[in-house]
Motif scaffolding. Structure first.
Motif, PDB file in Angstrom:
ATOM      1  N   VAL A  14      20.567  17.781-105.385  1.00  0.00           N
ATOM      2  CA  VAL A  14      19.954  16.790-106.268  1.00  0.00           C
ATOM      3  C   VAL A  14      18.941  15.983-105.456  1.00  0.00           C
ATOM      4  O   VAL A  14      19.256  15.487-104.371  1.00  0.00           O
ATOM      5  CB  VAL A  14      21.010  15.825-106.857  1.00  0.00           C
ATOM      6  CG1 VAL A  14      20.361  14.904-107.893  1.00  0.00           C
ATOM      7  CG2 VAL A  14      22.151  16.602-107.485  1.00  0.00           C
ATOM      8  N   TRP A  48      20.465  15.752-112.579  1.00  0.00           N
ATOM      9  CA  TRP A  48      21.831  15.317-112.293  1.00  0.00           C
ATOM     10  C   TRP A  48      21.924  13.804-112.167  1.00  0.00           C
ATOM     11  O   TRP A  48      21.126  13.157-111.485  1.00  0.00           O
ATOM     12  CB  TRP A  48      22.363  15.952-111.008  1.00  0.00           C
ATOM     13  CG  TRP A  48      23.873  15.972-111.024  1.00  0.00           C
ATOM     14  CD1 TRP A  48      24.665  16.988-111.479  1.00  0.00           C
ATOM     15  CD2 TRP A  48      24.762  14.931-110.612  1.00  0.00           C
ATOM     16  NE1 TRP A  48      25.990  16.633-111.374  1.00  0.00           N
ATOM     17  CE2 TRP A  48      26.085  15.382-110.850  1.00  0.00           C
ATOM     18  CE3 TRP A  48      24.576  13.662-110.085  1.00  0.00           C
ATOM     19  CZ2 TRP A  48      27.199  14.611-110.556  1.00  0.00           C
ATOM     20  CZ3 TRP A  48      25.693  12.881-109.801  1.00  0.00           C
ATOM     21  CH2 TRP A  48      26.992  13.356-110.035  1.00  0.00           C
ATOM     22  N   ASN A  77      24.642  22.537-105.663  1.00  0.00           N
ATOM     23  CA  ASN A  77      23.596  21.792-106.351  1.00  0.00           C
ATOM     24  C   ASN A  77      22.908  20.834-105.389  1.00  0.00           C
ATOM     25  O   ASN A  77      23.568  20.056-104.714  1.00  0.00           O
ATOM     26  CB  ASN A  77      24.257  21.018-107.498  1.00  0.00           C
ATOM     27  CG  ASN A  77      23.250  20.309-108.368  1.00  0.00           C
ATOM     28  OD1 ASN A  77      22.040  20.512-108.230  1.00  0.00           O
ATOM     29  ND2 ASN A  77      23.737  19.482-109.273  1.00  0.00           N
ATOM     30  N   MET A  81      29.513  12.789-104.472  1.00  0.00           N
ATOM     31  CA  MET A  81      28.554  11.687-104.391  1.00  0.00           C
ATOM     32  C   MET A  81      29.131  10.342-104.836  1.00  0.00           C
ATOM     33  O   MET A  81      28.579   9.300-104.523  1.00  0.00           O
ATOM     34  CB  MET A  81      27.276  12.001-105.179  1.00  0.00           C
ATOM     35  CG  MET A  81      27.409  12.114-106.672  1.00  0.00           C
ATOM     36  SD  MET A  81      27.456  10.542-107.573  1.00  0.00           S
ATOM     37  CE  MET A  81      25.729  10.130-107.574  1.00  0.00           C
ATOM     38  N   ASP A  96      21.152  14.566-102.454  1.00  0.00           N
ATOM     39  CA  ASP A  96      22.598  14.571-102.723  1.00  0.00           C
ATOM     40  C   ASP A  96      22.962  16.016-102.972  1.00  0.00           C
ATOM     41  O   ASP A  96      22.677  16.556-104.037  1.00  0.00           O
ATOM     42  CB  ASP A  96      22.875  13.696-103.954  1.00  0.00           C
ATOM     43  CG  ASP A  96      24.187  14.045-104.641  1.00  0.00           C
ATOM     44  OD1 ASP A  96      25.128  14.497-103.965  1.00  0.00           O
ATOM     45  OD2 ASP A  96      24.258  13.852-105.875  1.00  0.00           O
ATOM     46  N   HIS A  97      23.533  16.640-101.957  1.00  0.00           N
ATOM     47  CA  HIS A  97      23.928  18.038-102.149  1.00  0.00           C
ATOM     48  C   HIS A  97      25.440  18.148-102.284  1.00  0.00           C
ATOM     49  O   HIS A  97      26.186  17.556-101.504  1.00  0.00           O
ATOM     50  CB  HIS A  97      23.467  18.902-100.960  1.00  0.00           C
ATOM     51  CG  HIS A  97      24.292  20.147-100.817  1.00  0.00           C
ATOM     52  ND1 HIS A  97      25.065  20.429 -99.715  1.00  0.00           N
ATOM     53  CD2 HIS A  97      24.515  21.178-101.688  1.00  0.00           C
ATOM     54  CE1 HIS A  97      25.708  21.578 -99.899  1.00  0.00           C
ATOM     55  NE2 HIS A  97      25.401  22.042-101.072  1.00  0.00           N
ATOM     56  N   GLY A  98      25.893  18.921-103.277  1.00  0.00           N
ATOM     57  CA  GLY A  98      27.310  19.185-103.423  1.00  0.00           C
ATOM     58  C   GLY A  98      27.546  20.646-103.758  1.00  0.00           C
ATOM     59  O   GLY A  98      26.881  21.194-104.643  1.00  0.00           O
ATOM     60  N   SER A 124      33.545  13.875-107.710  1.00  0.00           N
ATOM     61  CA  SER A 124      32.478  14.603-107.017  1.00  0.00           C
ATOM     62  C   SER A 124      32.204  13.908-105.698  1.00  0.00           C
ATOM     63  O   SER A 124      32.609  12.769-105.475  1.00  0.00           O
ATOM     64  CB  SER A 124      31.200  14.644-107.849  1.00  0.00           C
ATOM     65  OG  SER A 124      30.626  13.356-107.915  1.00  0.00           O
ATOM     66  N   MET A 147      34.517  19.401-102.610  1.00  0.00           N
ATOM     67  CA  MET A 147      33.073  19.504-102.693  1.00  0.00           C
ATOM     68  C   MET A 147      32.468  19.280-101.311  1.00  0.00           C
ATOM     69  O   MET A 147      32.656  18.221-100.703  1.00  0.00           O
ATOM     70  CB  MET A 147      32.534  18.487-103.687  1.00  0.00           C
ATOM     71  CG  MET A 147      31.166  18.867-104.186  1.00  0.00           C
ATOM     72  SD  MET A 147      30.551  17.691-105.392  1.00  0.00           S
ATOM     73  CE  MET A 147      30.626  18.657-106.864  1.00  0.00           C
TER      74      MET A 147
HETATM   75  N1  SER Z   1      26.121  15.099-107.345  1.00  0.00           N
HETATM   76  C1  SER Z   1      25.958  16.513-107.431  1.00  0.00           C
HETATM   77  C2  SER Z   1      27.152  17.172-108.077  1.00  0.00           C
HETATM   78  O1  SER Z   1      28.202  16.576-108.149  1.00  0.00           O
HETATM   79  C3  SER Z   1      25.736  17.089-106.063  1.00  0.00           C
HETATM   80  O2  SER Z   1      26.557  16.476-105.106  1.00  0.00           O
HETATM   81  O3  SER Z   1      27.035  18.277-108.501  1.00  0.00           O
END
Ligand code: SER
Length: 630
Positions: free
Chosen positions: A241, A181, A239, A44, A261-263, A42, A88
């Motif tokens: 977070v 999350w 998402n 993050m 933390d946006h993904g 991911s 991502m």
């Molecule tokens: N950590 C969150 C995810 O992986 C947003 O970056 O969904």
């Protein structure tokens, strides 16, 4: 024409740049210095140290598109949305902006820039949990509501989504099972020191008109449909977070800073923009599909089996291309085994489609062509990637043909563990393959006794190799420990000689040598190499003591600790100093100070003579030194 994956990526990064973010390149699929996981799964993951408070060298607003690989999803591939590799899109606030900006930007980007239909857009927020001490996220829910209202949509909020959605409901509160999350999931599973927080997720509705009857025809048809029900009508596209907590003994405490933390799934954005829930219909798969169609004579979508096989082939070759690009060649160990497994499965499923000739090179080349704009490394490594694909394919085809012959001999009845193990041992026929073939014949494989057989065998070989290896640094042998300390010295000296831009990018130690990767743009001159050797050897001659200390993270930073901060240490960090006094790095009597778990020698004098044997490029901006002690 919908936007392509490359166009969406560019738009996102530009958008975030316009909001003050620095665009950083994707980190490698193989995490550096993170022993907790084999792959970057991911966006993050590479950001954990900064979420915990370490300053990011490029500031407090960072954005990227991160290559991600989830090996646990290999067997899930085949439906319309699972892929092992994906990108991502992410943006991070390290203690800078928070919910207000993030939610407004997401809305502006998705609805105003990408022109996603807000009628098909749904949101979830955290319902709150008193026992965790975390309140209901009414702030986010109300803000989303306001944004919907600006488009004339009266977005109703529901507190009981799982009992089914009602007309007009757009925003749903879920508990921590869905709207929390952390890398380890729900709060109860988080180890101490791990950051996490409530999140607000964004969903796209692929059946807004109800005509596709996605829910009605799914396995979930008898349960009420809601955005998280998994029927496939709704797809989580991103998402946000609000990462503001850290797990401590007995609960949570606020992190020193409030982070975002946006993904978001780049491929999922692309699917939503096409209003087509099949991620395998996005543009990056167009060319590879045509190739497979030409080779197999079968068309994507013509039957469930054909579609399934296509998806496996497309996903797996793309993932293998990226993994090999990041230096993971097919093999039998760790990450390498996954590349091998991906390619074997791709070849095998292509065989089901009727492709009997080598094809991975051609399909791989098509992926490189598509992705090289963003991932220049793929173009640089083109030859290696394509050669490796082809080599592995050729090898496996031989195995496959021989193994299938053997398999036929035993497939008149259910397959015993011993026979399955024999297929693996003598013909390199992986158990997954035996199981897949057996399934097609409606016979079973005794997996339990296969596993026992395999365990027995590996115990025997482990006993045979015991004594050769010890744990830790790939052996806590005396030489490895010496090389470890020498690595610290080298790291410090490189910074002195080349500059503070030198950061550790990787380290590998055997009893024969050290290998150290570091950020530096140019080849080192002979004078520089000599200077580095001389200083390291002077520190060795000075016979400086090496000490370990446990200090708070803040203290370590304040004293100038360098090196890779490993999140697993939590609040208290372990540092190693080389010098006659402890104190601040760079101080008169303190030569080196690094985050490190050890082990190290006690005095530098035991190291011998340090010599650089090789200095070379690893990738753009990263150099590698190999050095020996004699
Ligand atoms: N950590 C969150 C995810 O992986 C947003 O970056 O969904």
């Amino acid at each position: 024409m919908s936007l392509t994956v490359n166009q969406i990526r560019t738009k996102f990064l530009k958008y975030m740049e316009s909001k003050g973010h620095v665009v950083v390149p994707s980190a490698s699929l193989v995490p550096e210095n993170d022993a907790t996981t084999l792959f970057t799964g991911s966006g993050m993951q590479p950001m954990v140290p900064y979420l915990l408070g370490q300053p990011h060298p490029l500031g407090v607003r960072i954005t990227d598109s991160q290559k991600s690989f989830r090996s646990q999803d290999i067997e899930e591939v085949g439906d319309n949305r699972h892929t092992t590799f994906f990108e991502m899109l992410g943006n991070w606030s390290f203690g800078d902006y928070f919910k207000e900006e993030q939610i407004r930007w997401m809305w502006e980007f998705l609805i105003d820039e990408l022109k996603l239909d807000p009628n098909n857009f749904y949101i979830t927020c955290f319902a709150g949990n008193e026992s965790l001490g975390v309140k209901r996220d009414t702030f986010s829910a109300e803000l989303w509501q306001k944004l919907f209202a600006q488009k004339g949509i009266d977005a109703k909020v529901s507190d009981t989504p799982e009992s089914g959605m009602k007309d007009g409901e757009k925003i749903f509160y879920y508990n921590e099972k869905k709207n929390w999350w952390s890398r380890s999931g729900v709060p109860a599973n988080m180890p101490e020191g791990e950051p996490g927080g409530p999140d607000s997720e964004m969903f796209y509705d692929f059946d807004a008109t109800g005509q596709q009857k996605i829910h009605e025809t799914s396995a979930w048809k008898d349960v009420p449909c809601h955005v998280n029900c998994d029927c496939g009508r709704f797809l989580e596209i991103g998402n946000n977070v609000f990462m503001q907590y850290k797990k401590v003994a007995g609960g949570f405490e606020e992190l020193p800073q409030m982070n975002v933390d946006h993904g978001s799934g780049l491929e999922r954005y692309a699917a939503a923009l096409r209003n087509d829930p099949d991620v395998f219909n996005i543009d990056v798969f167009d060319e590879p599909k045509k190739m497979i169609e030409r080779l197999s004579g079968k068309v994507y979508g013509e039957s469930t089996e054909v579609t399934y096989a296509y998806r496996v082939v497309l996903d797996h070759i793309r993932a293998a291309v990226f993994l090999i690009g990041d230096g993971v060649l097919p093999g039998n160990k760790d990450q390498m085994y996954f590349v091998r497994r991906l390619l074997r499965r791709a070849v095998r499923f292509a065989r089901n489609l009727g492709v009997h000739d080598n094809f991975t090179r051609e399909v791989g080349a098509s992926f490189i062509q598509t992705y090289k704009v963003e991932y220049t490394l793929l173009e640089e490594k083109r030859q290696v990637i394509l050669d490796e694909l082809e080599k592995e394919e050729m090898k496996f085809r031989k195995t496959l043909e021989n193994g299938i012959k053997e398999f036929e001999k035993i497939a008149d009845k259910n397959i015993s563990g011993v026979d399955a193990f024999n297929l693996l041992q003598s013909f390199g026929f992986p158990i997954e393959l035996t199981e897949e073939l057996a399934k097609e014949r409606n016979i079973t494989v005794d997996r339990v006794s296969f596993d026992e057989e395999k365990k027995k065998h590996s115990e025997e070989s482990r006993t045979a190799s015991a004594g050769k290896f010890k744990g830790g640094l790939g052996g806590d042998g005396e030489m490895e420990v010496k090389y470890h300390t020498a690595t610290h010295l080298l790291h410090e000296v490189l910074r002195q000689v080349l500059g503070d831009h030198v950061l550790q990018k990787g380290s590998n130690i055997t009893s024969e040598r050290l290998r150290f990767d570091f950020s530096h743009g140019e080849k080192m001159t002979d004078e520089q190499k000599k200077q580095v050797e001389d200083i390291v050897n002077k520190v060795i001659a000075d016979d400086l003591p090496v000490h370990r200390e446990e200090v708070s993270y803040d203290e370590a930073r304040a004293r100038g600790a360098i090196g890779v901060f490993d999140a697993k240490y939590g609040d208290t960090v372990s540092i190693y100093t080389v010098g006659r006094e402890t104190g601040t790095r760079g101080g008169a009597n303190l030569f080196s100070l690094e985050f490190c778990g050890g082990p190290h020698v006690e005095h530098t004098g035991v190291l011998g003579t340090f010599k650089i044997t090789k200095e070379e490029a690893v990738s753009a901006g990263v150099r590698r030194i190999k050095a020996i002690l004699s």
